[in-house]
Motif scaffolding. Sequence first.
Motif, PDB file in Angstrom:
ATOM      1  N   CYS A 137       0.818  -1.189  -0.053  1.00 38.05           N
ATOM      2  CA  CYS A 137       0.154   0.048  -0.086  1.00 38.05           C
ATOM      3  C   CYS A 137       0.806   1.185   0.043  1.00 38.05           C
ATOM      4  CB  CYS A 137      -0.969  -0.182   1.181  1.00 38.05           C
ATOM      5  SG  CYS A 137      -0.002  -0.284   2.909  1.00 38.05           S
ATOM      6  N   PRO A 138       1.693   1.408  -1.003  1.00 39.03           N
ATOM      7  CA  PRO A 138       2.771   2.607  -1.076  1.00 39.03           C
ATOM      8  C   PRO A 138       1.836   3.951  -0.736  1.00 39.03           C
ATOM      9  CG  PRO A 138       2.555   1.786  -3.056  1.00 39.03           C
ATOM     10  CD  PRO A 138       1.899   0.488  -2.150  1.00 39.03           C
ATOM     11  N   ASP A 139       0.815   3.970  -1.385  1.00 41.11           N
ATOM     12  CA  ASP A 139      -0.046   5.466  -1.368  1.00 41.11           C
ATOM     13  C   ASP A 139      -1.025   5.563  -0.465  1.00 41.11           C
ATOM     14  OD1 ASP A 139       1.681   6.104  -3.709  1.00 41.11           O
ATOM     15  OD2 ASP A 139      -0.052   4.797  -4.862  1.00 41.11           O
ATOM     16  N   LYS A 140      -1.135   4.645   0.613  1.00 39.59           N
ATOM     17  CA  LYS A 140      -1.974   4.590   1.490  1.00 39.59           C
ATOM     18  C   LYS A 140      -1.446   5.701   2.495  1.00 39.59           C
ATOM     19  CE  LYS A 140      -4.081   1.981   5.354  1.00 39.59           C
ATOM     20  NZ  LYS A 140      -3.919   0.581   5.964  1.00 39.59           N
ATOM     21  N   PRO A 141      -2.056   6.739   3.287  1.00 43.81           N
ATOM     22  CA  PRO A 141      -1.898   7.374   4.345  1.00 43.81           C
ATOM     23  C   PRO A 141      -1.086   6.597   5.359  1.00 43.81           C
ATOM     24  CG  PRO A 141      -3.829   8.133   3.801  1.00 43.81           C
ATOM     25  CD  PRO A 141      -3.858   6.655   2.924  1.00 43.81           C
ATOM     26  N   ALA A 142       0.185   6.974   5.853  1.00 40.04           N
ATOM     27  CA  ALA A 142       0.963   6.193   6.740  1.00 40.04           C
ATOM     28  C   ALA A 142       0.953   7.041   7.977  1.00 40.04           C
ATOM     29  CB  ALA A 142       2.443   6.055   6.290  1.00 40.04           C
ATOM     30  N   LEU A 143       1.257   8.363   7.929  1.00 37.55           N
ATOM     31  CA  LEU A 143       1.588   9.219   9.268  1.00 37.55           C
ATOM     32  C   LEU A 143       0.888  10.458   9.001  1.00 37.55           C
ATOM     33  CD1 LEU A 143       3.264   9.227  11.733  1.00 37.55           C
ATOM     34  CD2 LEU A 143       5.096  10.057  10.333  1.00 37.55           C
ATOM     35  N   THR A 144       0.426  10.844  10.031  1.00 35.68           N
ATOM     36  CA  THR A 144      -0.007  12.500  10.320  1.00 35.68           C
ATOM     37  C   THR A 144       0.647  13.248  11.513  1.00 35.68           C
ATOM     38  OG1 THR A 144      -2.246  12.139   9.278  1.00 35.68           O
ATOM     39  CG2 THR A 144      -1.912  14.004  10.667  1.00 35.68           C
ATOM     40  N   SER A 184       1.359  23.846  19.044  1.00 29.33           N
ATOM     41  CA  SER A 184       1.197  25.231  19.312  1.00 29.33           C
ATOM     42  C   SER A 184       0.986  25.972  18.077  1.00 29.33           C
ATOM     43  CB  SER A 184       2.765  25.592  19.772  1.00 29.33           C
ATOM     44  OG  SER A 184       3.714  25.278  18.856  1.00 29.33           O
ATOM     45  N   THR A 185       1.157  25.506  16.731  1.00 29.18           N
ATOM     46  CA  THR A 185       1.184  26.310  15.642  1.00 29.18           C
ATOM     47  C   THR A 185      -0.093  25.391  14.663  1.00 29.18           C
ATOM     48  OG1 THR A 185       2.647  24.912  14.107  1.00 29.18           O
ATOM     49  CG2 THR A 185       3.370  26.967  15.428  1.00 29.18           C
ATOM     50  N   GLY A 186      -0.357  24.315  14.822  1.00 31.96           N
ATOM     51  CA  GLY A 186      -1.370  23.714  14.061  1.00 31.96           C
ATOM     52  C   GLY A 186      -0.838  23.298  12.893  1.00 31.96           C
ATOM     53  N   GLU A 187       0.505  23.333  12.793  1.00 36.60           N
ATOM     54  CA  GLU A 187       1.027  22.748  11.518  1.00 36.60           C
ATOM     55  C   GLU A 187       0.986  21.395  11.341  1.00 36.60           C
ATOM     56  OE1 GLU A 187       5.683  21.932   9.853  1.00 36.60           O
ATOM     57  OE2 GLU A 187       5.323  23.464  11.310  1.00 36.60           O
ATOM     58  N   ARG A 188       0.626  21.035  10.024  1.00 38.76           N
ATOM     59  CA  ARG A 188       0.237  19.546  10.045  1.00 38.76           C
ATOM     60  C   ARG A 188       1.146  18.931   8.786  1.00 38.76           C
ATOM     61  NH1 ARG A 188      -5.227  16.450  10.579  1.00 38.76           N
ATOM     62  NH2 ARG A 188      -5.044  14.724   8.862  1.00 38.76           N
ATOM     63  N   ARG A 189       1.371  17.910   8.820  1.00 35.24           N
ATOM     64  CA  ARG A 189       2.013  17.055   7.675  1.00 35.24           C
ATOM     65  C   ARG A 189       1.491  15.678   7.530  1.00 35.24           C
ATOM     66  NH1 ARG A 189       8.246  17.203   5.450  1.00 35.24           N
ATOM     67  NH2 ARG A 189       8.004  16.019   3.462  1.00 35.24           N
ATOM     68  N   ASP A 190       1.053  15.122   6.265  1.00 34.92           N
ATOM     69  CA  ASP A 190       0.469  13.951   6.156  1.00 34.92           C
ATOM     70  C   ASP A 190       1.401  13.241   5.014  1.00 34.92           C
ATOM     71  OD1 ASP A 190      -2.419  13.806   7.352  1.00 34.92           O
ATOM     72  OD2 ASP A 190      -2.166  15.890   6.417  1.00 34.92           O
ATOM     73  N   LEU A 191       1.671  12.058   5.308  1.00 33.19           N
ATOM     74  CA  LEU A 191       2.719  11.388   4.532  1.00 33.19           C
ATOM     75  C   LEU A 191       1.957   9.869   4.289  1.00 33.19           C
ATOM     76  CD1 LEU A 191       5.875  11.864   6.597  1.00 33.19           C
ATOM     77  CD2 LEU A 191       5.346  12.910   4.473  1.00 33.19           C
ATOM     78  N   THR A 192       2.478   9.395   2.883  1.00 31.89           N
ATOM     79  CA  THR A 192       1.975   8.183   2.551  1.00 31.89           C
ATOM     80  C   THR A 192       3.038   7.132   3.053  1.00 31.89           C
ATOM     81  OG1 THR A 192       2.955   8.128   0.454  1.00 31.89           O
ATOM     82  CG2 THR A 192       0.705   8.992   0.822  1.00 31.89           C
ATOM     83  N   TRP A 193       3.048   6.040   2.803  1.00 27.32           N
ATOM     84  CA  TRP A 193       4.239   5.115   3.046  1.00 27.32           C
ATOM     85  C   TRP A 193       5.354   5.305   2.036  1.00 27.32           C
ATOM     86  CZ3 TRP A 193       4.391   2.767   7.627  1.00 27.32           C
ATOM     87  CH2 TRP A 193       3.242   2.389   7.960  1.00 27.32           C
ATOM     88  N   ALA A 194       5.197   5.685   0.980  1.00 30.35           N
ATOM     89  CA  ALA A 194       6.048   5.916  -0.119  1.00 30.35           C
ATOM     90  C   ALA A 194       6.919   7.236   0.228  1.00 30.35           C
ATOM     91  CB  ALA A 194       5.423   6.114  -1.654  1.00 30.35           C
ATOM     92  N   GLU A 195       6.092   8.151   0.649  1.00 34.08           N
ATOM     93  CA  GLU A 195       6.729   9.708   0.843  1.00 34.08           C
ATOM     94  C   GLU A 195       7.632   9.435   2.364  1.00 34.08           C
ATOM     95  OE1 GLU A 195       3.327  12.631  -0.726  1.00 34.08           O
ATOM     96  OE2 GLU A 195       3.353  11.651   1.150  1.00 34.08           O
ATOM     97  N   LEU A 196       7.137   8.604   3.202  1.00 35.00           N
ATOM     98  CA  LEU A 196       7.757   8.188   4.448  1.00 35.00           C
ATOM     99  C   LEU A 196       9.081   7.319   4.024  1.00 35.00           C
ATOM    100  CD1 LEU A 196       8.050   8.760   7.571  1.00 35.00           C
ATOM    101  CD2 LEU A 196       6.634   6.548   7.634  1.00 35.00           C
ATOM    102  N   VAL A 220       3.577   0.417  11.784  1.00 36.50           N
ATOM    103  CA  VAL A 220       4.077  -0.127  10.816  1.00 36.50           C
ATOM    104  C   VAL A 220       4.169  -1.600  10.691  1.00 36.50           C
ATOM    105  CG1 VAL A 220       6.656  -0.427   9.661  1.00 36.50           C
ATOM    106  CG2 VAL A 220       6.090   1.703  10.976  1.00 36.50           C
ATOM    107  N   GLN A 221       3.964  -2.215  11.639  1.00 34.12           N
ATOM    108  CA  GLN A 221       3.602  -3.568  11.436  1.00 34.12           C
ATOM    109  C   GLN A 221       2.223  -3.956  11.122  1.00 34.12           C
ATOM    110  OE1 GLN A 221       3.017  -5.035  15.635  1.00 34.12           O
ATOM    111  NE2 GLN A 221       1.851  -6.793  14.886  1.00 34.12           N
ATOM    112  N   LEU A 222       1.232  -3.307  11.317  1.00 37.87           N
ATOM    113  CA  LEU A 222      -0.132  -3.449  10.951  1.00 37.87           C
ATOM    114  C   LEU A 222      -0.629  -2.527   9.612  1.00 37.87           C
ATOM    115  CD1 LEU A 222      -2.110  -2.450  14.263  1.00 37.87           C
ATOM    116  CD2 LEU A 222      -1.522  -4.669  13.549  1.00 37.87           C
ATOM    117  N   GLN A 223       0.393  -1.930   9.152  1.00 39.03           N
ATOM    118  CA  GLN A 223       0.188  -0.887   7.991  1.00 39.03           C
ATOM    119  C   GLN A 223      -0.975  -0.182   8.122  1.00 39.03           C
ATOM    120  OE1 GLN A 223      -0.402  -3.942   4.441  1.00 39.03           O
ATOM    121  NE2 GLN A 223       1.539  -5.028   4.959  1.00 39.03           N
ATOM    122  N   ALA A 224      -0.968   0.167   9.463  1.00 39.35           N
ATOM    123  CA  ALA A 224      -2.028   1.283   9.931  1.00 39.35           C
ATOM    124  C   ALA A 224      -1.702   2.702   9.870  1.00 39.35           C
ATOM    125  CB  ALA A 224      -2.738   0.913  11.111  1.00 39.35           C
TER     126      ALA A 224
END
Length: 549
Positions: free
Chosen positions: A37-44, A49-61, A261-265
């Motif tokens: 699932c390379p294009d599945k969301p992996a990490l937010t 303090s700032t509300g800054e947010r970054r979302d990454l897929t497995w491929a981006e990570l 990572v183990q669960l691909q969650a």
Amino acid sequence: MEFDAVLIEPRIREMTEKGFWHGKTVNDYFDACLAACPDKPALTSIVVSTGERRDLTWAELDVLANRAAVGLSRLGVGRNDVVSCQLPNGWRFVATYLGCARLGAVFNPVMPIFRARELTFMLRHGEAKVFVIPKLFRGFDHEAMAEGMRSELPDLKHVLVEGGEGARDLDAALFDPALDAEPEMARITTENRPDANAVCQLIYTSGTTGEPKGVMHTANTMYANLVPYAERLKLGADDVVLMASPMAHQTGFMYGLLMPVQLQARAVLLDSWDKALAARVVAEDGCTFTMASTPFLLDLANAVEEGGTDSSSLRTFLCAGTAIPGPAVERARAVMGTKIVSAWGMTENGAVTLTNLDDPDERSIHSDGYPLAGMETQIRTADGRIAEPHEEGELFVRGCSNFGGYLKRPQWNNVDADGWFDTGDIARADERGYIRICGRSKDIIIRGAENIPVVEVESALFKHPAVASVAIVGYPDDRLGERACAFVVPKPGHSLTFEEMQAVLAANNFSKTYWPERLELREALPATASGKIQKFALRKMLRDEMGLA
């Protein structure tokens, strides 16, 4: 760096044959994510303090992890070198760890609350080669602190600073897109990957010895816990794991980083705790699971009620670190509709006991669960007998997720000839094997799931010219589980104020988490005939004076 993880080799054959040690590292599980699932969301990753947010897929990570591996390699980091990381929860923490894993480097997460006193010992003892820090976090200048420590750390070659400048800039050193052009990237990121029995994590825990202990874990010891843990809680690839507990703590590291990572969650990380934001994130991101100590549970229930947010996705809240008050479970269930699971564990072995999802709520209130597959518990009375049901005694554990030993201190491993680890806790068990932690035989206070190194704090206070004797004990607190009280006998003609006590600890660079929140002056402290202070008597005295049951 040579690691003396002497508790690993004797268990390899048995744990492997029984199927508890799976022979997989985080690299293997991550490769499976990329394949499936390379294009599945992996990490937010969210900066509170700032509300800054970054979302990454497995491929981006994966791209960021490869850059980190190349950057660390260029700094001379290789197999068995220690990289210490004091970053708060976020994508940089995760990518730095994954980069270390691809090089066979050993990752040493250290809590953002630690200051020079604790860190100088840890980094020197662990022979850290690289120290990764934020410049500023929650108003504290970590870069200035690190600079002040350098002269005492002969093995430390590089300090990398998030928000730093020049050669110290973390993003330039480890996450610059130009690193993608490295012609040797494939070799660098695969050639030295460790096997599952190699030490991959060094994490420090406070003890009764007066110095932190370096706990060594392998992929096998950690995943031997994570696999049955996820199975008991029925977690899978469709789950969204919210993690606000620091990833430099075993809770955040194992269950907020390794387990997804183990669960691909997907994991959603908060760099610090904000109950209102956490409630909104649960609603907007559909978080299904989290693990934290009781104060987080109370705060989240309050925030959901106050803000009227939708918490229906949050199926399970695993609460560990201290007993869960019955009203907290009842209120969380009523307000959020979330199942509260109780658990007990240690840095040395992860979560050892958990209740079941289908257990009645009372089981989470009155017990800490029963052992996960591959782990055993044994309760021994003072005369060496195996305790009967409901009889209190010293708690020992044995099995697949027990650690590899304490770095450079094998004499403290507390494991007997049959493999039983002495936890230092007092417990009892019922007829079904559900345990209840009743207290601790070791001299540690747990405040908000953080161990307070009592011996060190007492030693600092004892050096004050006004102090003749000092003893620190814990007392119950509905929010944090315990708080600390310092009993002090002043020298004749002297006294000590609460503010003076705080000034002593500040001057000795203790984290505020370790500061006692109560000071009691006494003419004398209860003691044995040999002069040993009777802390049990102080605890009773304090509870009686505070009107606590």
